[in-house]
Design a protein around this motif. Structure first.
Motif, PDB file in Angstrom:
ATOM      1  N   GLU A  46      58.628  47.368  44.393  1.00 22.39           N
ATOM      2  CA  GLU A  46      59.688  48.278  43.933  1.00 22.39           C
ATOM      3  C   GLU A  46      59.476  48.663  42.470  1.00 22.39           C
ATOM      4  OE1 GLU A  46      63.248  46.142  44.796  1.00 22.39           O
ATOM      5  OE2 GLU A  46      63.400  46.875  46.864  1.00 22.39           O
ATOM      6  N   ASP A  47      59.079  47.685  41.655  1.00 26.38           N
ATOM      7  CA  ASP A  47      58.807  47.979  40.239  1.00 26.38           C
ATOM      8  C   ASP A  47      57.606  48.906  40.101  1.00 26.38           C
ATOM      9  OD1 ASP A  47      60.898  46.323  39.582  1.00 26.38           O
ATOM     10  OD2 ASP A  47      59.635  44.588  39.133  1.00 26.38           O
ATOM     11  N   GLU A  48      56.574  48.660  40.914  1.00 26.63           N
ATOM     12  CA  GLU A  48      55.382  49.506  40.854  1.00 26.63           C
ATOM     13  C   GLU A  48      55.702  50.931  41.294  1.00 26.63           C
ATOM     14  OE1 GLU A  48      50.705  49.509  42.376  1.00 26.63           O
ATOM     15  OE2 GLU A  48      52.092  47.942  43.039  1.00 26.63           O
ATOM     16  N   ILE A  49      56.514  51.070  42.337  1.00 28.40           N
ATOM     17  CA  ILE A  49      56.903  52.404  42.810  1.00 28.40           C
ATOM     18  C   ILE A  49      57.710  53.137  41.748  1.00 28.40           C
ATOM     19  CG2 ILE A  49      58.426  53.578  44.466  1.00 28.40           C
ATOM     20  CD1 ILE A  49      57.451  51.572  46.573  1.00 28.40           C
ATOM     21  N   ALA A  50      58.614  52.407  41.094  1.00 32.49           N
ATOM     22  CA  ALA A  50      59.397  53.028  40.015  1.00 32.49           C
ATOM     23  C   ALA A  50      58.473  53.494  38.884  1.00 32.49           C
ATOM     24  CB  ALA A  50      60.419  52.030  39.472  1.00 32.49           C
ATOM     25  N   ASN A  53      56.602  56.621  40.062  1.00 35.42           N
ATOM     26  CA  ASN A  53      57.479  57.800  40.018  1.00 35.42           C
ATOM     27  C   ASN A  53      57.603  58.341  38.592  1.00 35.42           C
ATOM     28  OD1 ASN A  53      58.177  58.110  42.754  1.00 35.42           O
ATOM     29  ND2 ASN A  53      59.669  56.457  42.618  1.00 35.42           N
ATOM     30  N   THR A  54      57.739  57.423  37.642  1.00 38.63           N
ATOM     31  CA  THR A  54      57.806  57.831  36.233  1.00 38.63           C
ATOM     32  C   THR A  54      56.506  58.497  35.803  1.00 38.63           C
ATOM     33  OG1 THR A  54      59.300  55.974  35.776  1.00 38.63           O
ATOM     34  CG2 THR A  54      58.229  57.012  33.888  1.00 38.63           C
ATOM     35  N   ARG A  55      55.380  57.917  36.230  1.00 39.18           N
ATOM     36  CA  ARG A  55      54.077  58.473  35.873  1.00 39.18           C
ATOM     37  C   ARG A  55      53.889  59.861  36.473  1.00 39.18           C
ATOM     38  NH1 ARG A  55      48.225  55.998  37.787  1.00 39.18           N
ATOM     39  NH2 ARG A  55      46.915  57.504  36.672  1.00 39.18           N
ATOM     40  N   ILE A  56      54.256  60.005  37.744  1.00 42.88           N
ATOM     41  CA  ILE A  56      54.127  61.305  38.410  1.00 42.88           C
ATOM     42  C   ILE A  56      54.999  62.346  37.712  1.00 42.88           C
ATOM     43  CG2 ILE A  56      54.735  62.546  40.533  1.00 42.88           C
ATOM     44  CD1 ILE A  56      53.769  60.061  42.072  1.00 42.88           C
ATOM     45  N   GLU A  57      56.214  61.960  37.366  1.00 46.09           N
ATOM     46  CA  GLU A  57      57.101  62.885  36.662  1.00 46.09           C
ATOM     47  C   GLU A  57      56.505  63.314  35.319  1.00 46.09           C
ATOM     48  OE1 GLU A  57      61.753  63.060  35.045  1.00 46.09           O
ATOM     49  OE2 GLU A  57      60.976  61.287  36.081  1.00 46.09           O
ATOM     50  N   LEU A 141      48.619  56.870  45.808  1.00 46.88           N
ATOM     51  CA  LEU A 141      48.937  55.460  45.567  1.00 46.88           C
ATOM     52  C   LEU A 141      50.414  55.180  45.833  1.00 46.88           C
ATOM     53  CD1 LEU A 141      47.933  52.704  44.586  1.00 46.88           C
ATOM     54  CD2 LEU A 141      48.448  53.428  42.243  1.00 46.88           C
ATOM     55  N   LEU A 142      51.263  56.130  45.452  1.00 44.29           N
ATOM     56  CA  LEU A 142      52.703  55.979  45.694  1.00 44.29           C
ATOM     57  C   LEU A 142      53.002  55.922  47.187  1.00 44.29           C
ATOM     58  CD1 LEU A 142      55.641  55.948  44.667  1.00 44.29           C
ATOM     59  CD2 LEU A 142      55.573  58.455  44.692  1.00 44.29           C
TER      60      LEU A 142
END
Length: 287
Positions: A46-50, A53-57, A141-142
């Motif tokens: 969950e932390d990695e996905i968050a 998401n921040t990186r993609i944004e 990766l996401l």
């Protein structure tokens, strides 16, 4: 039947209640242990996905900025080209060399601006291409992490469904036991449990030693523990100590130590036998 005030309980009753609470908490920990590393793995995913998401944004915002810069530079190129055309048209109407030189310098300056803008556009397009690849990689990766998270959550939910009912019963039992223990004693016990490596705040005496840190307990202190007159803690680890019999645990300490004492007694009697024979032989010589 009226509920007994925890403050009115004897030391023996308090120790029994604490031991029951310790046993219940240990059972809850065992249920949680069945989940293994799954809760931590789920949290990590969950932390990695968050983070992804921040990186993609962030990458998407960078691409937008680069595209906006390209659009702006294209607009500046059009303005500069229009200026060049205007200045070239004015060259036909110059009246002196000074006006001609001024217009020539403006045309040269605008031409340089066009080249600079084109260079910036090329650089921006390269960055857009790079960040687009990074975006695709991060998105792949996401998607992979989301699939893994769903699998881990499903596995965790399955395990929790099997143990949830038993765990809830144990939690209710623990909550009920906590009401039977003096608040100050309960707070101390919970603090010891939190700081203990194995989560045990109360242990019984094993082989004349603390059942938590395994340091030897003096005989007088063991006697005090058996008397159940006061709460006694280990002077090494700080855990509360309880008599094994009170905890319902059978020990064989006495059986192991008795043979050793008998052997030492036999050795002493053997060394004393020669002295006894000498004393009996003296009267016979005098006679």
């Amino acid at each position: 039947m009226a509920k007994k005030d925890p403050m009115e309980l004897s030391v023996e009753e308090r120790l029994k209640a604490l031991y029951q609470l310790q046993t219940t908490l240990s059972a809850i920990d065992e249920k949680k242990a069945l989940r293994g590393e799954l809760p931590r793995e789920v949290q990590d995913l969950e932390d990695e996905i968050a983070g992804l998401n921040t990186r993609i944004e962030k990458i998407e915002n960078e691409i937008k900025d680069f595209k906006f810069a390209v659009t702006k530079k294209n607009s500046e190129i059009q303005e500069s080209q229009a200026a060049v055309e205007r200045y070239k048209g004015q060259l036909n109407d110059v009246k002196n060399n000074r006006e001609y030189d001024t217009l020539s310098k403006e045309i040269e300056f605008q031409s340089l601006e066009i080249e600079l803008c084109e260079k910036k556009i090329r650089e921006a397009n390269v960055r857009i291409e790079e960040r687009t690849k990074d975006l695709a990689s991060a998105q792949a990766l996401l998607d992979d992490r989301k699939i893994a998270l769903e699998e881990k959550k499903s596995e965790l939910d399955e395990i929790m469904a099997e143990t949830r009912a038993e765990e809830e019963k144990l939690k209710e039992k623990a909550a009920e036991l906590e009401t039977k223990i003096e608040p100050r004693l309960l707070a101390s016990f919970m603090r010891i449990c939190k700081n203990a490596r194995n989560g045990l705040g109360l242990v019984y005496v094993q082989r004349d030693a603390c059942g938590g840190c395994f340091n030897k307990i003096p005989p007088q202190r063991q006697l005090d523990i058996k008397m159940h007159k006061k709460i006694i803690v280990c002077e090494y680890c700080g855990r509360i100590l309880i008599d094994p019999e009170l905890a319902g645990v059978k020990t064989e300490v006495a059986k192991e130590e008795k043979p050793k004492r008998k052997r030492t007694i036999r050795k002493r009697t053997k060394t004393e036998e020669p002295a006894a024979t000498e004393e009996t032989s003296v009267p016979e010589a005098e006679a």
